[in-house]
Design a protein around this motif. Structure first.
Motif, PDB file in Angstrom:
ATOM      1  N   GLN A  85     -39.072  36.548 -53.024  1.00  0.00           N
ATOM      2  CA  GLN A  85     -38.729  37.536 -52.004  1.00  0.00           C
ATOM      3  C   GLN A  85     -37.381  38.238 -52.151  1.00  0.00           C
ATOM      4  OE1 GLN A  85     -41.312  38.530 -50.312  1.00  0.00           O
ATOM      5  NE2 GLN A  85     -42.277  36.880 -51.477  1.00  0.00           N
ATOM      6  N   PRO A  86     -36.378  37.692 -52.848  1.00  0.00           N
ATOM      7  CA  PRO A  86     -35.174  38.507 -53.071  1.00  0.00           C
ATOM      8  C   PRO A  86     -35.470  39.827 -53.776  1.00  0.00           C
ATOM      9  CG  PRO A  86     -34.696  36.213 -53.556  1.00  0.00           C
ATOM     10  CD  PRO A  86     -36.194  36.307 -53.328  1.00  0.00           C
ATOM     11  N   GLU A  87     -36.682  39.982 -54.286  1.00  0.00           N
ATOM     12  CA  GLU A  87     -37.081  41.244 -54.916  1.00  0.00           C
ATOM     13  C   GLU A  87     -36.870  42.423 -53.978  1.00  0.00           C
ATOM     14  OE1 GLU A  87     -41.088  43.334 -56.855  1.00  0.00           O
ATOM     15  OE2 GLU A  87     -41.253  41.760 -55.352  1.00  0.00           O
ATOM     16  N   ILE A  88     -36.989  42.200 -52.662  1.00  0.00           N
ATOM     17  CA  ILE A  88     -36.861  43.322 -51.730  1.00  0.00           C
ATOM     18  C   ILE A  88     -35.473  43.955 -51.780  1.00  0.00           C
ATOM     19  CG2 ILE A  88     -38.627  42.384 -50.182  1.00  0.00           C
ATOM     20  CD1 ILE A  88     -36.430  41.430 -48.335  1.00  0.00           C
ATOM     21  N   TYR A 118     -38.671  51.346 -60.318  1.00  0.00           N
ATOM     22  CA  TYR A 118     -39.450  50.888 -61.468  1.00  0.00           C
ATOM     23  C   TYR A 118     -38.955  49.553 -61.996  1.00  0.00           C
ATOM     24  CZ  TYR A 118     -42.875  54.468 -62.444  1.00  0.00           C
ATOM     25  OH  TYR A 118     -43.982  55.267 -62.383  1.00  0.00           O
ATOM     26  N   ILE A 119     -37.644  49.353 -61.985  1.00  0.00           N
ATOM     27  CA  ILE A 119     -37.115  48.076 -62.448  1.00  0.00           C
ATOM     28  C   ILE A 119     -37.556  46.956 -61.499  1.00  0.00           C
ATOM     29  CG2 ILE A 119     -34.996  46.748 -62.799  1.00  0.00           C
ATOM     30  CD1 ILE A 119     -33.701  49.273 -63.882  1.00  0.00           C
ATOM     31  N   ALA A 120     -37.558  47.224 -60.202  1.00  0.00           N
ATOM     32  CA  ALA A 120     -38.028  46.226 -59.236  1.00  0.00           C
ATOM     33  C   ALA A 120     -39.500  45.901 -59.467  1.00  0.00           C
ATOM     34  CB  ALA A 120     -37.809  46.726 -57.811  1.00  0.00           C
ATOM     35  N   ALA A 121     -40.280  46.894 -59.880  1.00  0.00           N
ATOM     36  CA  ALA A 121     -41.714  46.683 -60.101  1.00  0.00           C
ATOM     37  C   ALA A 121     -41.993  45.802 -61.308  1.00  0.00           C
ATOM     38  CB  ALA A 121     -42.420  48.026 -60.278  1.00  0.00           C
TER      39      ALA A 121
END
Length: 475
Positions: free
Chosen positions: A290-293, A312-315
């Motif tokens: 969840q830190p991805e958010i 895009y990097i987050a994806a």
């Protein structure tokens, strides 16, 4: 003697799924999943732009929290809606609810209205996502089911790539509201197409156990209590909210043990049970994701990347999940069993890399892009690497007569853990000082956030090892 005329065999390949009436059904089912998935990745990318215009950075994580919490309720109620109004009616209602939430987000003048819209969106999206898997068996022949499920999975993966691009384009031109407006025509088309093409006959064919309403409300209450904690300024208020979440969790355990309509299969809360270890592994792994958010926000604030590139990097984390699943899905035997704790180990390495390189605000980004992107991919890869075999293990250890409940519980636990993790990420980020006006303050908060959450896959490796030992004994 008359020769028997051979019965022509029906085609079972992709052509059968994507032609005639099946093509329309495929479009509707994948369209519902696409709306749900696109919305997730579009909003993740435009959230930095949203908070810059309407404020509410302290509620940043709530956008994901309320969406997923409402999705839990929508998914849990999807079977009842399907039984009451049939597939066409259920899909149309789900799409209309999703559209109402999208409209509120588009016109939101404040974070409060945006969060209300996100909650309604989440409920409708949860209905659409869960209905896709339920309706497959109603509209396709059994021999087409696996291909239909594959199509839905491919749709989700495609949304992972397209969502950040759409959100990034709207953010680049400072028109984040248009991102929500653009979803409304697609939602209306889905509702009309579903209602006119899918079966509208009610499907109540068997007596159902009572819906675990109290348990679902307690789950949502836990998530909301932790979300409130993330917005409180004083330590006393934060401790009080965390204490309330613990009390609600104890209430969930008590209710689940006594309720006639259970949320999870028997033995799920027994510490010695392999099912308990499996659900703990799922929960810890999902929380660790969840830190991805915060990744798009941090890439923009610390490294001055554009919203499109940051999205895009987050994806990459979701792409890593797909890569991990493809790498291990065909494995069998001892090697397959070992993926259940090898995956969490990979996730730990990924979060550690992010914790090391994301805070380096003064460095040239291209110098740290390689290990940082590798870390983001590794977090998703670890989850995807273990996921097919975690699901298989849940089926393996499901009590007699509860295989269906075990199957549906995977989604429930997954969504709950995602919402719980988003709330905890928000609490951790705000306490650590992510709202700091300086890059050094944001960098320090980033370090705390990712190092603390790296403990989740590390603990998951331990619970997964218990599952591995239980499977070896079971074999």
């Amino acid at each position: 003697m008359l020769e028997k005329t051979p019965i022509p065999q029906q085609e079972t390949g992709w052509r059968a799924l994507l032609s005639g009436e099946n093509a329309i059904h495929s479009l509707v089912l994948s369209g519902g999943v696409a709306l749900h998935a696109l919305n997730i990745y579009v909003v993740t990318t435009i959230m930095p732009s949203i908070v810059r215009e309407i404020g509410g950075l302290e509620y940043y994580a709530w956008s994901t929290t309320v969406f997923v919490a409402a999705s839990i309720l929508g998914a849990a109620l999807s079977a009842r809606l399907l039984g009451a109004v049939g597939a066409g009616g259920a899909y149309a209602i789900g799409a209309l609810v999703f559209g109402l939430g999208t409209l509120l987000c588009a016109i939101a003048p404040s974070m409060a209205m945006l969060l209300a819209g996100r909650a309604i969106q989440g409920f409708g999206g949860g209905l659409l996502y869960a209905l896709a898997y339920s309706v497959i068996r109603l509209v396709f022949r059994p021999e087409l089911w696996t291909r239909a499920i594959g199509l839905i999975s491919a749709t989700w993966g495609t949304a992972t790539l397209i969502g950040p691009a759409i959100g990034g384009m709207f953010a680049e031109f400072s028109t984040w509201r248009a991102a929500f407006w653009s979803l409304l025509p697609l939602t209306a088309l889905l509702a009309a197409l579903a209602f006119s093409t899918l079966p509208r006959k009610a499907t109540n064919e068997e007596e159902r156990t009572p819906l675990p309403v109290m348990q679902l409300l307690l789950l949502v209450g836990i998530v909301l209590a932790l979300s409130v904690a993330s917005t409180r300024g004083s330590a006393f208020e934060q401790i009080a909210c965390v204490g309330a979440a613990i009390v609600l969790f104890l209430g969930l355990l008590l209710t689940e043990r006594r309720a006639k309509g259970r949320l999870l299969p028997s033995g799920s809360f027994t510490l010695a049970s392999p099912l308990a270890a499996l659900y703990a592994t799922i929960t810890l792994l999902m929380i660790g994701l969840q830190p991805e958010i915060y990744v798009p926000y941090l890439l923009q604030e610390l490294h001055e990347l554009s919203p499109l590139l940051a999205g895009y990097i987050a994806a990459l984390m979701s792409i890593g999940w797909t890569m991990g699943s493809m790498a291990s899905a065909h494995w069998h035997g001892e090697r397959a069993k070992q993926t259940i704790f090898a995956g969490p180990a990979c996730g730990f390495v990924g979060l550690a890399l992010i914790a090391l390189f994301m805070p380096m605000a003064g460095a040239v980004f291209m110098a740290i892009a390689g290990p940082l992107c590798a870390g983001i991919i590794a977090v998703g890869f670890g989850m995807g690497f273990a996921w097919p075999h975690i699901v298989t293990a849940v089926y393996e250890f499901a009590p007699d007569g509860e295989a269906e409940k075990a199957s549906s519980s995977i989604t429930t636990v997954q969504l709950f853990a995602a919402a719980l993790g988003a709330a905890l990420a928000g609490l951790t980020a705000n306490v650590a000082g992510i709202e700091s006006p300086t890059q050094d303050g944001v960098a320090l908060a980033t370090t705390w956030l990712f190092w603390l959450f790296s403990l989740m896959p590390a603990l998951a490796a331990l619970t997964a090892r218990r599952v591995w030992r239980a499977r070896r004994q079971h074999a």
